[in-house]
Write a protein that holds these residues in place. Sequence first.
Motif, PDB file in Angstrom:
ATOM      1  N   VAL A  12     -22.128  -1.080  10.197  1.00  0.00           N
ATOM      2  CA  VAL A  12     -22.059   0.337   9.218  1.00  0.00           C
ATOM      3  C   VAL A  12     -20.523   0.623   9.450  1.00  0.00           C
ATOM      4  N   ARG A  13     -19.959   0.402  10.598  1.00  0.00           N
ATOM      5  CA  ARG A  13     -18.441   1.016  10.702  1.00  0.00           C
ATOM      6  C   ARG A  13     -17.589   0.192   9.670  1.00  0.00           C
ATOM      7  N   THR A  14     -17.994  -1.219   9.244  1.00  0.00           N
ATOM      8  CA  THR A  14     -17.315  -2.012   8.277  1.00  0.00           C
ATOM      9  C   THR A  14     -17.506  -1.588   6.704  1.00  0.00           C
ATOM     10  N   LEU A  15     -18.778  -0.952   6.696  1.00  0.00           N
ATOM     11  CA  LEU A  15     -19.001  -0.732   5.509  1.00  0.00           C
ATOM     12  C   LEU A  15     -18.287   0.636   4.937  1.00  0.00           C
ATOM     13  N   ARG A  16     -18.403   1.576   5.994  1.00  0.00           N
ATOM     14  CA  ARG A  16     -17.764   2.784   5.902  1.00  0.00           C
ATOM     15  C   ARG A  16     -16.277   2.556   5.480  1.00  0.00           C
ATOM     16  N   PHE A  17     -15.707   1.478   6.085  1.00  0.00           N
ATOM     17  CA  PHE A  17     -14.322   1.193   5.965  1.00  0.00           C
ATOM     18  C   PHE A  17     -14.102   0.761   4.731  1.00  0.00           C
ATOM     19  N   TYR A  18     -14.927  -0.117   4.070  1.00  0.00           N
ATOM     20  CA  TYR A  18     -14.997  -0.449   2.621  1.00  0.00           C
ATOM     21  C   TYR A  18     -15.073   0.706   1.680  1.00  0.00           C
ATOM     22  N   ILE A  47     -17.081  -9.324  -1.589  1.00  0.00           N
ATOM     23  CA  ILE A  47     -15.986  -9.109  -0.555  1.00  0.00           C
ATOM     24  C   ILE A  47     -16.013 -10.039   0.508  1.00  0.00           C
ATOM     25  N   THR A  48     -17.173 -10.254   1.119  1.00  0.00           N
ATOM     26  CA  THR A  48     -17.221 -11.164   2.271  1.00  0.00           C
ATOM     27  C   THR A  48     -16.850 -12.782   1.776  1.00  0.00           C
ATOM     28  N   GLY A  49     -17.048 -13.059   0.744  1.00  0.00           N
ATOM     29  CA  GLY A  49     -16.698 -14.328  -0.082  1.00  0.00           C
ATOM     30  C   GLY A  49     -15.638 -14.662  -0.182  1.00  0.00           C
ATOM     31  N   LEU A  50     -14.956 -13.371  -0.696  1.00  0.00           N
ATOM     32  CA  LEU A  50     -13.572 -13.814  -0.888  1.00  0.00           C
ATOM     33  C   LEU A  50     -12.682 -13.673   0.457  1.00  0.00           C
ATOM     34  N   LEU A  51     -13.135 -13.000   1.216  1.00  0.00           N
ATOM     35  CA  LEU A  51     -12.374 -12.952   2.517  1.00  0.00           C
ATOM     36  C   LEU A  51     -12.253 -14.408   3.219  1.00  0.00           C
ATOM     37  N   GLU A  52     -13.577 -15.081   3.214  1.00  0.00           N
ATOM     38  CA  GLU A  52     -13.719 -16.191   3.771  1.00  0.00           C
ATOM     39  C   GLU A  52     -12.747 -17.234   2.940  1.00  0.00           C
ATOM     40  N   HIS A  55      -8.565 -14.331   0.711  1.00  0.00           N
ATOM     41  CA  HIS A  55      -8.013 -13.237   0.225  1.00  0.00           C
ATOM     42  C   HIS A  55      -7.894 -11.944   1.232  1.00  0.00           C
ATOM     43  N   THR A  56      -6.806 -11.133   0.889  1.00  0.00           N
ATOM     44  CA  THR A  56      -6.740  -9.928   1.709  1.00  0.00           C
ATOM     45  C   THR A  56      -7.565  -8.891   1.380  1.00  0.00           C
ATOM     46  N   LEU A  57      -7.960  -7.739   2.072  1.00  0.00           N
ATOM     47  CA  LEU A  57      -8.575  -6.718   1.452  1.00  0.00           C
ATOM     48  C   LEU A  57      -7.602  -5.761   0.502  1.00  0.00           C
ATOM     49  N   THR A  58      -6.405  -5.874   0.335  1.00  0.00           N
ATOM     50  CA  THR A  58      -5.497  -5.261  -0.602  1.00  0.00           C
ATOM     51  C   THR A  58      -5.730  -6.200  -2.041  1.00  0.00           C
ATOM     52  N   ALA A  59      -5.702  -7.374  -1.644  1.00  0.00           N
ATOM     53  CA  ALA A  59      -5.735  -8.219  -2.904  1.00  0.00           C
ATOM     54  C   ALA A  59      -7.171  -7.996  -3.543  1.00  0.00           C
TER      55      ALA A  59
END
Length: 212
Positions: A12-18, A47-52, A55-59
């Motif tokens: 949930v913490r990650t979700l809030r961050f997103y 998002i999870t797939g692109l992180l894997e 890709h950075t969160l900014t990208a």
Amino acid sequence: MEELAEEAGITVRTLRFYRERKLIPPPRREGRIAWYDEHHLARLRTITGLLERGHTLTAIAELTDAFEHGRDVGELLGLTGEPTEETPVRLTPEELADYFEGEVTPENLQAALDLGYIGTDGDEIVHISRRLLEVSAQLVREGVPLAAVMTAGRRVREHADALAELFLTTVHEYKADADMDKLRPLAKAVVEAELSMAMDRRIAADRAGDKG
């Protein structure tokens, strides 16, 4: 929120961050209740797939913005016309990233949107032509940067438009009621033959230059 996080396999913490980073759209609210749907889940999985894939969160945020402000597939077909011979391809953002590993940047994505190569349909991307997609991916695998492929594609589009106009004008000058669907293969044959001979000439000139 707890149910969405569990389905997406994140905290949930990650979700809030997103949410704070505006990587997912806000929920639909009814009073004090926030409702999330399959669109939010698909976005989180993207998002999870692109992180894997590195890709950075900014990208990812920049890519998401390009998706959301790009043409949807209905507008794309309205501008280009329903393709008569090309086969559109539906892709997830992760699948697009796999086609062009490391080359799916906001700039390249915007160039593809501007050219009308791709449009969006919900959380999916629609490429207007399987042949163009495969050729572009092969050029990138051969070492040509995707940005250069896009630049070349823009120039090819200009020449192709001019060739189509030349053929149509020539035919209509002598046969106003010509069935262009029947004559289309003739135009393609002329262009393919001339391009083949032009490639022969350029390759021969390059080889002669290397020997010199």
